[in-house]
Scaffold this active site. Sequence first.
Site, mmCIF file in Angstrom:
data_model
loop_
_atom_site.group_PDB
_atom_site.id
_atom_site.type_symbol
_atom_site.label_atom_id
_atom_site.label_comp_id
_atom_site.label_asym_id
_atom_site.label_seq_id
_atom_site.Cartn_x
_atom_site.Cartn_y
_atom_site.Cartn_z
ATOM 1 N N GLU A 218 -5.084 3.209 -10.845
ATOM 2 C CA GLU A 218 -3.589 3.059 -11.093
ATOM 3 C C GLU A 218 -3.018 1.941 -12.563
ATOM 4 O O GLU A 218 -3.954 1.593 -12.667
ATOM 5 C CB GLU A 218 -3.396 1.988 -9.737
ATOM 6 C CG GLU A 218 -1.873 2.168 -9.256
ATOM 7 C CD GLU A 218 -1.578 1.646 -8.173
ATOM 8 O OE1 GLU A 218 -0.713 1.172 -7.591
ATOM 9 O OE2 GLU A 218 -2.757 1.640 -7.388
ATOM 10 N N ASN B 154 2.527 8.494 -1.371
ATOM 11 C CA ASN B 154 1.465 8.088 -1.437
ATOM 12 C C ASN B 154 1.936 6.518 -0.529
ATOM 13 O O ASN B 154 2.751 5.906 -0.343
ATOM 14 C CB ASN B 154 0.678 7.045 -2.585
ATOM 15 C CG ASN B 154 0.116 5.422 -2.120
ATOM 16 O OD1 ASN B 154 -1.160 5.529 -2.446
ATOM 17 N ND2 ASN B 154 0.128 4.405 -2.312
ATOM 18 N N GLU B 155 0.804 5.629 0.561
ATOM 19 C CA GLU B 155 1.386 4.903 1.924
ATOM 20 C C GLU B 155 3.240 5.640 2.468
ATOM 21 O O GLU B 155 3.145 4.116 1.876
ATOM 22 C CB GLU B 155 1.137 4.049 0.734
ATOM 23 C CG GLU B 155 -0.814 3.507 0.926
ATOM 24 C CD GLU B 155 -0.448 2.101 0.374
ATOM 25 O OE1 GLU B 155 -0.427 1.309 0.716
ATOM 26 O OE2 GLU B 155 -1.997 2.450 1.010
ATOM 27 N N TYR C 83 -9.345 -1.114 3.558
ATOM 28 C CA TYR C 83 -10.082 -1.876 2.732
ATOM 29 C C TYR C 83 -10.404 -2.708 3.821
ATOM 30 O O TYR C 83 -10.253 -3.531 4.884
ATOM 31 C CB TYR C 83 -8.834 -2.310 1.807
ATOM 32 C CG TYR C 83 -8.029 -2.842 0.773
ATOM 33 C CD1 TYR C 83 -8.923 -2.081 -0.184
ATOM 34 C CD2 TYR C 83 -7.215 -1.354 1.191
ATOM 35 C CE1 TYR C 83 -7.748 -1.568 -1.731
ATOM 36 C CE2 TYR C 83 -6.259 -0.981 -0.250
ATOM 37 C CZ TYR C 83 -7.127 -0.738 -1.389
ATOM 38 O OH TYR C 83 -6.402 0.468 -2.202
ATOM 39 N N GLU D 78 -8.284 5.234 -0.700
ATOM 40 C CA GLU D 78 -8.475 4.644 -1.085
ATOM 41 C C GLU D 78 -9.312 3.324 -0.095
ATOM 42 O O GLU D 78 -9.267 3.664 1.210
ATOM 43 C CB GLU D 78 -7.137 3.204 -0.952
ATOM 44 C CG GLU D 78 -5.922 3.803 -1.911
ATOM 45 C CD GLU D 78 -5.010 3.486 -1.831
ATOM 46 O OE1 GLU D 78 -4.717 1.793 -1.960
ATOM 47 O OE2 GLU D 78 -3.943 3.542 -2.245
ATOM 48 N N GLN E 204 -11.079 -0.372 -7.268
ATOM 49 C CA GLN E 204 -10.184 0.578 -8.973
ATOM 50 C C GLN E 204 -11.882 0.797 -9.544
ATOM 51 O O GLN E 204 -12.082 -0.180 -9.735
ATOM 52 C CB GLN E 204 -8.752 0.246 -9.108
ATOM 53 C CG GLN E 204 -8.232 -0.035 -7.694
ATOM 54 C CD GLN E 204 -6.624 0.450 -8.575
ATOM 55 O OE1 GLN E 204 -5.726 0.372 -9.011
ATOM 56 N NE2 GLN E 204 -5.791 0.226 -7.799
#
Length: 518
Positions: free
Chosen positions: A50, A197-198, A264, A319, A368
């Site tokens: 990103e 995204n999201e 996460y 992710e 990432q």
Amino acid sequence: MKKFSLICAVLATVTAGFSASAQQKADVKLRESAADGTIIPKEIYGQFSEHLGRCIYDGLWVGKDSEIPNVDGYRLDVFNALKELQVPVMRWPGGCFADDYHWMDGVGPLEQRTKIANNNWGGTLEDNSFGTHEFLNLCEKLGCEPYISGNVGSGTPEELAKWVEYMNSDAPSTVANMRRANGREEPWHVKYLGIGNEAWGCGGNMRPEYYSDLFRRYTTYTRDYKGERLYKIASGASDYDYNWTEVCLNAIGDKMDAIAVHYYSVIDWNDKTAATKFDDEGYYKFLAKALDIEPTIQKHIAIMDRLDPEGKVDLLVDEWGTWWNVEPGTNPGHLYQQSTMRDAMVAALSLNVFQKYTRRIKMANIAQVVNVLQAMVLTKGDQMVLTPTYHVFNMYKVHQDAEFIPVEFDSKPLVWTEKGAVPTLSVSASRKDGAIHVSLVNPSLDQAQKVTLSWETFKSSAKANVSGVILSAKDVHDFNDFGVEPKVCNKEFKNIKKTAKGIEFEMPAASIITLEIK
């Protein structure tokens, strides 16, 4: 055994010196006859890049005029490290940045590209010197598939449609001719396209019903071109938001090829704690949080199985990883963190989970790739270090596109935390090209694991050629830093004893091993 390169310069034979009182025992059986042809997609080992902090600039890209050694502007040391990992797919340009990104800002002569402030991540100036050509050419050089995350939050269907045309069309159209004028004659044939995204958060703060309608609209105008059928990915849920998956599956159906989920290993978003400073409780509870991805995935898959019983829609974990507080003195918006042996354990345990569910899970992208969150590589000026997580991915790459082998073993809870249990052992196995690979994780901080491993295809273990690699550290807090010898890296593993039942070996506490059996 196939050579595991980029290991420590000095190989060490790992020996165990643990007393019986500090030792667990496990009997692991490989059930090759129960294998049903399920393939572990190489895309499970995907990366995420990103425009965030120093992931792109100083990480992947330094420019052709940089004094740092580079190939066409890409950092040579980072490029070589990623090439070694056999990266199968890379997601770009975000993340949250994707829904602020307008692709026309990043094409054409460098001096004419638009300069913007990256308002998502620290307000850093974004000069757009790394754009569509730079990313897609990097993927081409690495031999990996690009995964484009399209702008739905602040973009339009026309903008995304023209971006797809720019990348994939071989027609003599105005948009495709613009690509040719910018130096690329042939289309790149991009396959993976994320529609936002999201969308529930930084991608527009949408409700799933509204996003589903937008997806249907956007996907109508993002067309296939000769040479590539787009694989369209819906912006999916944040960890436990099962309603998002339910609504999208009902409203979009098989107009999408896949739906994403983000997960996460964070317990308190207001205080994500330090990467390198933690006690035993902090070690175990974050491993338990990482392992909680398994019941989370199971629940999303249960919804998908009910609403899509034919399995037309895949699940992507695009992710995932650890997320700690940033390192002291660094920009809070750049998400730069160190990576210890604890991060390596999270990576290995997570990959073992993903490989169990590839009936639905077809891709995962750790967050990432460079200098951000649970990175493979960290850079500082002209220096680079490989993180413990990098070494896990290097050990595990043998499972890419291999046939999954069911494993039978008894693993009791090692410790219980408020986030769940951490097992005494985690195992995943596969076979490809006449070899079986077995990856094992011993999460215990103080107990060795005596493992007896047996399999069906080899009647006599004496005839088997067994070799291995181990990742461990003197201290679970250890990490690799600039200007010093690495503390955490792969070493040759030799303490393997052949028996009538199979093989026996002792796993040190807090260690990860990958074996090859031929």
